[in-house]
Scaffold this active site. Sequence first.
Site, mmCIF file in Angstrom:
data_model
loop_
_atom_site.group_PDB
_atom_site.id
_atom_site.type_symbol
_atom_site.label_atom_id
_atom_site.label_comp_id
_atom_site.label_asym_id
_atom_site.label_seq_id
_atom_site.Cartn_x
_atom_site.Cartn_y
_atom_site.Cartn_z
ATOM 1 N N ALA A 277 12.655 30.997 2.969
ATOM 2 C CA ALA A 277 11.462 30.875 2.133
ATOM 3 C C ALA A 277 11.302 29.470 1.586
ATOM 4 O O ALA A 277 10.214 28.884 1.636
ATOM 5 C CB ALA A 277 11.522 31.892 0.989
ATOM 6 N N GLU A 278 12.387 28.906 1.060
ATOM 7 C CA GLU A 278 12.289 27.569 0.478
ATOM 8 C C GLU A 278 12.011 26.518 1.547
ATOM 9 O O GLU A 278 11.263 25.573 1.313
ATOM 10 C CB GLU A 278 13.552 27.218 -0.316
ATOM 11 C CG GLU A 278 13.379 25.927 -1.072
ATOM 12 C CD GLU A 278 14.307 25.776 -2.265
ATOM 13 O OE1 GLU A 278 14.259 24.687 -2.872
ATOM 14 O OE2 GLU A 278 15.057 26.711 -2.586
ATOM 15 N N THR A 279 12.601 26.692 2.712
ATOM 16 C CA THR A 279 12.342 25.770 3.821
ATOM 17 C C THR A 279 10.861 25.773 4.176
ATOM 18 O O THR A 279 10.226 24.718 4.274
ATOM 19 C CB THR A 279 13.189 26.157 5.050
ATOM 20 O OG1 THR A 279 14.573 26.029 4.716
ATOM 21 C CG2 THR A 279 12.866 25.288 6.247
ATOM 22 N N SER B 54 8.646 24.451 1.233
ATOM 23 C CA SER B 54 8.840 23.014 1.000
ATOM 24 C C SER B 54 8.195 22.174 2.096
ATOM 25 O O SER B 54 7.584 21.140 1.810
ATOM 26 C CB SER B 54 10.330 22.693 0.895
ATOM 27 O OG SER B 54 10.861 23.288 -0.266
ATOM 28 N N VAL C 199 16.161 33.462 1.027
ATOM 29 C CA VAL C 199 15.665 32.424 0.123
ATOM 30 C C VAL C 199 15.687 31.056 0.802
ATOM 31 O O VAL C 199 14.778 30.250 0.614
ATOM 32 C CB VAL C 199 16.442 32.431 -1.211
ATOM 33 C CG1 VAL C 199 15.979 31.313 -2.126
ATOM 34 C CG2 VAL C 199 16.280 33.778 -1.913
#
Length: 161
Positions: free
Chosen positions: A84-86, A89, A81
């Site tokens: 993925a968020e990195t 974003s 996660v």
Amino acid sequence: MSDNFTPATEAVSSTGDKTEELAAAGVPPEYWSWLRHMGVGALVVKMGIVFSEMSAQRTVATMPVEGNTQVAGILHGGAHVVLAETLGSFAASIHAGPGRHALGIEVGATHHRGAASGLVTGTATAIQLGGTLAVHEVVMTDEQGRRLSTARITNLIRDNG
């Protein structure tokens, strides 16, 4: 990187410039002026995330399994996660452009298989790039190209100020 408990060496000059950190993380030079005072973030450095491609439509990076495992010896679900968020974003921030910023408002992931060694590659692909929302699907694969997890991240696009 051998563990996540040893503090990362800060690649910051006395003026607060983090160009060395950006270079080490594989951030393309065209983004250095935008990020030189922020860097890529302490968590990105700790996790060993290195970018190979960056755009609003597609952002790609790798992350080592070693140092990012859970007690069973496989890549921690939270590490999936984080990657993925990195990626989502950064891609949304590039889409937002100057004078705007992206704020993550939702992320979810499905884990398909574990990885006990090697590098994981995350690829964020834009699903929707609008004026107020950016949505990316992020697929994490192992070195053999097998899908490890699939995530979706939604970012709200806001004006600075």
